[in-house]
Motif scaffolding. Sequence first.
Motif, PDB file in Angstrom:
ATOM      1  N   UNK A 214      -3.304  10.709  56.340  1.00 22.40           N
ATOM      2  CA  UNK A 214      -3.950  12.018  56.671  1.00 22.40           C
ATOM      3  C   UNK A 214      -3.122  13.083  56.307  1.00 22.40           C
ATOM      4  N   UNK A 215      -1.896  13.091  56.584  1.00 29.79           N
ATOM      5  CA  UNK A 215      -0.932  14.017  56.362  1.00 29.79           C
ATOM      6  C   UNK A 215      -0.706  14.090  54.814  1.00 29.79           C
ATOM      7  N   UNK A 216      -0.510  12.715  54.302  1.00 32.01           N
ATOM      8  CA  UNK A 216      -0.204  12.611  52.873  1.00 32.01           C
ATOM      9  C   UNK A 216      -1.421  12.956  51.977  1.00 32.01           C
ATOM     10  N   UNK A 217      -2.767  13.150  52.418  1.00 30.17           N
ATOM     11  CA  UNK A 217      -3.553  13.710  51.737  1.00 30.17           C
ATOM     12  C   UNK A 217      -3.493  15.001  51.245  1.00 30.17           C
ATOM     13  N   UNK A 218      -3.195  15.971  52.053  1.00 30.34           N
ATOM     14  CA  UNK A 218      -3.045  17.455  51.614  1.00 30.34           C
ATOM     15  C   UNK A 218      -1.807  17.564  50.537  1.00 30.34           C
ATOM     16  N   UNK A 219      -0.875  16.530  50.763  1.00 28.03           N
ATOM     17  CA  UNK A 219       0.110  16.685  49.450  1.00 28.03           C
ATOM     18  C   UNK A 219      -0.260  15.864  48.249  1.00 28.03           C
TER      19      UNK A 219
ATOM     20  N   UNK B 156      -1.269   9.265  44.311  1.00 26.25           N
ATOM     21  CA  UNK B 156      -1.437   8.088  45.377  1.00 26.25           C
ATOM     22  C   UNK B 156      -0.115   7.926  45.776  1.00 26.25           C
ATOM     23  N   UNK B 157       0.613   8.952  46.118  1.00 23.01           N
ATOM     24  CA  UNK B 157       1.888   8.650  46.757  1.00 23.01           C
ATOM     25  C   UNK B 157       1.554   8.111  48.111  1.00 23.01           C
ATOM     26  N   UNK B 158       2.534   7.357  48.698  1.00 20.99           N
ATOM     27  CA  UNK B 158       2.507   6.905  50.147  1.00 20.99           C
ATOM     28  C   UNK B 158       3.627   7.195  50.820  1.00 20.99           C
ATOM     29  N   UNK B 159       4.645   8.062  49.995  1.00 22.70           N
ATOM     30  CA  UNK B 159       5.672   8.599  50.917  1.00 22.70           C
ATOM     31  C   UNK B 159       5.984  10.032  50.724  1.00 22.70           C
ATOM     32  N   UNK B 160       6.037  10.845  51.773  1.00 29.05           N
ATOM     33  CA  UNK B 160       6.535  12.145  51.758  1.00 29.05           C
ATOM     34  C   UNK B 160       7.873  12.469  52.537  1.00 29.05           C
ATOM     35  N   UNK B 161       8.834  12.948  51.843  1.00 26.97           N
ATOM     36  CA  UNK B 161      10.090  13.136  52.399  1.00 26.97           C
ATOM     37  C   UNK B 161      10.210  14.879  52.546  1.00 26.97           C
TER      38      UNK B 161
END
Lengths: 497, 497
Positions: free
Chosen positions: A58-63, A74-79
């Motif tokens: 859900x958080x990744x969606x916005x990024x 389609x990233x699965x990691x946000x740093x």
Amino acid sequence: MAGLFHRRLRLRTLHAGEERPTPSPTAAPERRPFSRVTPEDMAFFSKIIPGRTITDPDILEASNVDWLKSVRGFSEVLLRPQTTEEVSQILGYCNSRNLAVSPQGGNTGLVGGSVPVYDEIILSTALMNNVLNFDSVSGILSCQAGCVLENLSLYLEDSDYIMPLDLGAKGSCHIGGNVATNAGGLRLLRYGSLRGTVLGLEVVLADGRVLDCLATLRKDNTGYDLKQLFIGSEGTLGVITAVTILCPRKPKAVNVAFLGCESFEQLLQTFQLCRGMLGEILSAFEFLDRECMRLLNTHLKLANPITDCPFYIVIETSGSNPTHDEEKLHQFLEEAMTSSQVIDGTVATEEAKIKALWSLRERVTEALTHDGFTYKYDISLPVERIYQLVTDMREHLGDRAKSVVGYGHVGDGNLHLNITSPTKDPDLLASIEPFVYEWTARFQGSISAEHGLGLKKRNYIYYSKASLAVALMGNIKIMLDPKGILNPYKTLPDDLQ
Amino acid sequence: MAGLFHRRLRLRTLHAGEERPTPSPTAAPERRPFSRVTPEDMAFFSKIIPGRTITDPDILEASNVDWLKSVRGFSEVLLRPQTTEEVSQILGYCNSRNLAVSPQGGNTGLVGGSVPVYDEIILSTALMNNVLNFDSVSGILSCQAGCVLENLSLYLEDSDYIMPLDLGAKGSCHIGGNVATNAGGLRLLRYGSLRGTVLGLEVVLADGRVLDCLATLRKDNTGYDLKQLFIGSEGTLGVITAVTILCPRKPKAVNVAFLGCESFEQLLQTFQLCRGMLGEILSAFEFLDRECMRLLNTHLKLANPITDCPFYIVIETSGSNPTHDEEKLHQFLEEAMTSSQVIDGTVATEEAKIKALWSLRERVTEALTHDGFTYKYDISLPVERIYQLVTDMREHLGDRAKSVVGYGHVGDGNLHLNITSPTKDPDLLASIEPFVYEWTARFQGSISAEHGLGLKKRNYIYYSKASLAVALMGNIKIMLDPKGILNPYKTLPDDLQ
């Protein structure tokens, strides 16, 4: 410009190998063979930035999705690093592991440059938001890359300074992103581009090394000016972690006039008159057309404060003496009205009314998003030509488009041409492109004045740049990011990725 | 700036390999194994540019020696191309033959960057002096690199425009040389640096390929801004053959005030007051000290127009409304006098008197050449610090120097520190350097604000730039000029030549 044009043609024929390649289609690029993130990688990141490695979809969606909702990664990691050292360790690791990285500021870009394309790791500057120093004698501000532009403006207000740039996205965009995209915006006419106002940068290179060019000096001619490489490189050459920037004094008086013209020719005459009579206090000369006003009325319920006109101008003055400024503005308006260049107008000196008038220009982008799927073009041309492209495009598209609107920065010769349709429409797109690019190239314009190339425009670079220039850009990319892990698929055309 | 300073130190310790190397001495570099010019080479050049290959030693003398007569090369060949194509053919040939080339504009540089060191071929832009185009709506000028700055100013006068830069050497310097050295000068405070005003460049690369970045647009974000690489690279990365530059409107009113202050602190207070009260019409804030005035009196018979003072200021205003400008200036002067920041002053509004007042600032360099052998330093510092270096240097040298004088651009934090002695004096030099560089580095200053590094300062780059930055510069040089034929021994330190 006929002379120059001929000269260019002559030069081109000198180098037979340099003909402009046929641009590739806008189709998504193929995924390059970067590594995929493993649990061991995640463990490493968690050790460096505990609690700041995000995998929640859900958080990744916005990024993963851009502000226009026009492209999706389609990233699965946000740093979310907080310090330069953390960025350095992350990139050093990613480079050694061949993991691709998509740097992200406020994610307000309009060309798909700020979101991943496949599964690149998103490296956000959101938590790098500290002011490092402000010198109120020189007006030089040093801050981390993730500071939001509007927050910096508020911070400076107490010291009677302003940021040298201002743009519609100020409430979200990061200064690092502004620099990485060489943002133009509304004050460029007065305070110049970031190439002059940015005094220093700190950049983490693809391999994790920290390049310290964080000078706080107005002048420095000791060797090549490396920071210029990173201004406008859209995160493909390094990650900007800190910025020093020269801020102008806050003007003691600001006035805004909102005027209407019968024709674009009259608008240009008004511009010339205005440059002569307002001179050094002119800080913006912006325009929107009747179609823009219709969208503002329809979608945002913003009322037109003057008579209905084909063209509207926003003029801003900023100066050190309120009496002098008002006198200059008054004399100019009188002359413009008397000579019938302007048919109606209103002037604001208080902040609330100034904001209201500015919002008519600033909120056009927002109004467009409510009108349908938007095809956006950001074109630089000799100022006499800028509206002709809108007229030609309208005629060319006929009733295939829902709306065709033009607005932008007259003072900089920068047109924002926007075309909407009820939904994404490949046939419409095929009618727009390459028509718009060929039209621009015919008049030696730029196909991206201020938005950059990002993902969406990467393959059109040859319309504005010679092949040798693009090849050199490719060499610079290889020099600074040999594995190509930084913001892949962006800025450079597919043949140089 | 304590915060930033600590941060830098911290970052440096991260990368153990990056300690600052001990600067090499100023001694002449060793000649590198370039080919020597043969009769066959001369025959080739004569075919390309018949009648414009100079070997007459008398003519060569002026091109082998710099303006300060401080360095001398031993070139036996001076080439005078007229077109870009000729430059392209010459460089293509020299590169294939491994012949070194020293590009030369007006030869007014102050760091030995514009003359050969050994037998490099001198490639002069003197005959590339055509204006290519001027657009009087946008103010964009396109011209060949060899146009003399003052000639361009005169050319623009008819159209009511001015050049965005002005400097003492304007009667001789070429615009191409100005760009190649990122010249600052007297108008930077108002119109910004060449990094913002230069819109396009045409550059011939070391191998003869022509890089066409000759755009005439105010905004262009299509890929990396390659032209920035060549601005300030002192002819080591390519030969600039044409320039497009954005020119400001000629101001309708210009006023100059020449003021005297008791102390440098008062001078700085006057600067702050001035920025607030003159705001957008302030176009220069320059200073000279009492010692400069003594040299002007003694060597050039220029009279001091006001009372004897420790410090003198030249303030210039440029604006669009003569009445408003005079009113602002008058209010400022009244305030400055009333608060005793300024003890005496005179104001000029007519051109002849304006010129006379400006010459007190502009002719200091000339006066110094009559005082003896001059050691010149061009330092950028936080503005509060700039004069402290002069005071400290005077104390440090005692009576070993003939004169120690300070002048420069207060508005840009740029000090020109000059030290004279009856003749060249290695002992004096050993007392000055590295003292002056260490002092500058201690306050994060730049050891070359606007003059560049050239031959004389090349090895001191590490005082202002991190090792990683200098190493990247070396990579850029190798990328663009792999054989190193362009202006060898300049800009980069000996370990990267």
